[in-house]
Design a protein around this motif. Structure first.
Motif, mmCIF file in Angstrom:
data_model
loop_
_atom_site.group_PDB
_atom_site.id
_atom_site.type_symbol
_atom_site.label_atom_id
_atom_site.label_comp_id
_atom_site.label_asym_id
_atom_site.label_seq_id
_atom_site.Cartn_x
_atom_site.Cartn_y
_atom_site.Cartn_z
ATOM 1 N N ALA A 40 -10.958 130.788 95.232
ATOM 2 C CA ALA A 40 -9.690 130.062 95.174
ATOM 3 C C ALA A 40 -8.556 130.854 95.823
ATOM 4 O O ALA A 40 -7.675 130.266 96.455
ATOM 5 C CB ALA A 40 -9.347 129.716 93.726
ATOM 6 N N LYS A 41 -8.580 132.160 95.697
ATOM 7 C CA LYS A 41 -7.536 132.983 96.315
ATOM 8 C C LYS A 41 -7.560 132.887 97.834
ATOM 9 O O LYS A 41 -6.542 133.080 98.493
ATOM 10 C CB LYS A 41 -7.667 134.439 95.869
ATOM 11 C CG LYS A 41 -7.219 134.659 94.444
ATOM 12 C CD LYS A 41 -7.424 136.091 94.012
ATOM 13 C CE LYS A 41 -7.065 136.229 92.534
ATOM 14 N NZ LYS A 41 -7.377 137.558 92.017
ATOM 15 N N LYS A 42 -8.725 132.606 98.406
ATOM 16 C CA LYS A 42 -8.854 132.474 99.859
ATOM 17 C C LYS A 42 -8.517 131.065 100.350
ATOM 18 O O LYS A 42 -8.358 130.854 101.549
ATOM 19 C CB LYS A 42 -10.293 132.793 100.290
ATOM 20 C CG LYS A 42 -10.682 134.234 100.132
ATOM 21 C CD LYS A 42 -12.132 134.534 100.456
ATOM 22 C CE LYS A 42 -12.818 133.606 101.403
ATOM 23 N NZ LYS A 42 -14.237 133.929 101.651
ATOM 24 N N ALA A 43 -8.437 130.099 99.436
ATOM 25 C CA ALA A 43 -8.258 128.689 99.802
ATOM 26 C C ALA A 43 -6.782 128.372 100.053
ATOM 27 O O ALA A 43 -6.111 127.729 99.243
ATOM 28 C CB ALA A 43 -8.831 127.783 98.721
ATOM 29 N N ILE A 44 -6.295 128.831 101.194
ATOM 30 C CA ILE A 44 -4.899 128.630 101.597
ATOM 31 C C ILE A 44 -4.894 128.032 102.999
ATOM 32 O O ILE A 44 -5.504 128.580 103.919
ATOM 33 C CB ILE A 44 -4.116 129.953 101.608
ATOM 34 C CG1 ILE A 44 -4.179 130.619 100.238
ATOM 35 C CG2 ILE A 44 -2.674 129.725 102.044
ATOM 36 C CD1 ILE A 44 -3.655 132.041 100.235
ATOM 37 N N ARG A 51 -2.167 125.584 98.831
ATOM 38 C CA ARG A 51 -3.280 126.251 98.157
ATOM 39 C C ARG A 51 -4.119 125.222 97.414
ATOM 40 O O ARG A 51 -3.591 124.234 96.922
ATOM 41 C CB ARG A 51 -2.761 127.256 97.138
ATOM 42 C CG ARG A 51 -1.925 128.377 97.716
ATOM 43 C CD ARG A 51 -1.529 129.352 96.628
ATOM 44 N NE ARG A 51 -2.662 130.156 96.265
ATOM 45 C CZ ARG A 51 -2.897 131.371 96.753
ATOM 46 N NH1 ARG A 51 -2.073 131.903 97.620
ATOM 47 N NH2 ARG A 51 -3.952 132.052 96.376
ATOM 48 N N VAL A 52 -5.405 125.483 97.343
ATOM 49 C CA VAL A 52 -6.274 124.690 96.479
ATOM 50 C C VAL A 52 -6.479 125.528 95.232
ATOM 51 O O VAL A 52 -6.941 126.667 95.305
ATOM 52 C CB VAL A 52 -7.621 124.366 97.156
ATOM 53 C CG1 VAL A 52 -8.539 123.649 96.187
ATOM 54 C CG2 VAL A 52 -7.394 123.516 98.401
ATOM 55 N N LYS A 53 -6.118 124.970 94.113
ATOM 56 C CA LYS A 53 -6.146 125.719 92.859
ATOM 57 C C LYS A 53 -7.555 125.829 92.282
ATOM 58 O O LYS A 53 -8.402 124.973 92.490
ATOM 59 C CB LYS A 53 -5.212 125.067 91.851
ATOM 60 C CG LYS A 53 -3.772 125.143 92.311
ATOM 61 C CD LYS A 53 -2.832 124.553 91.290
ATOM 62 C CE LYS A 53 -1.410 124.690 91.815
ATOM 63 N NZ LYS A 53 -0.456 123.973 91.035
#
Length: 139
Positions: A40-44, A51-53
């Motif tokens: 999730a931290k990379k999903a930007i 961002r995707v949470k």
């Protein structure tokens, strides 16, 4: 767990239920050997910063109802998955809109795509690089 949640989770109850996008995200995260938090931290989205949470990814992967992703979310997930945007778009179209990506192409293109399943996995990356060198992917 509410009855609706239970039915939503049980893919066997609804033969029409599509899971192509959820399966792709879950499988890719496993291939990358990443925790939900790391993924999730990379999903930007590199364009909008969207961002995707983590919670949305969790609900998607576990079969709970989610809002279909827009282009910003797809680009963000592309960054996390390290996959072509077109692959994510096709899977999302299949799962959320019942769209068969092969129906939109020519008969020749459809024939090529159907043969891809017979190409050894280690050669698919080489084939994609060749195709990308001839026709760069669209953003």
């Amino acid at each position: 767990m509410a009855a609706n949640d239970e039915q939503t989770r049980d893919h066997g109850q609804d033969p029409e239920r599509r899971t192509q996008f959820a399966d792709l995200i879950r499988q890719r995260r496993a291939e990358l050997n990443e925790s939900l938090d790391t993924f999730a931290k990379k999903a930007i989205d590199p364009v909008s910063g969207e961002r995707v949470k983590r919670g949305w990814i969790y609900r998607l992967e576990t079969g709970l109802t989610v809002t279909p992703p827009g282009i910003e979310e797809l680009r963000a997930l592309r960054a996390a998955c390290e996959l072509p945007l077109e692959q994510l778009q096709d899977a999302a179209g299949q799962q959320f809109h019942g769209v068969d990506p092969l129906k939109g192409g020519s008969a020749v293109a459809t024939a090529y795509v159907r043969k891809l399943d017979r190409v050894p996995a280690d050669q698919r990356a080489n084939l994609m690089r060749l195709i990308d060198s001839l026709v760069p992917p669209e953003e």
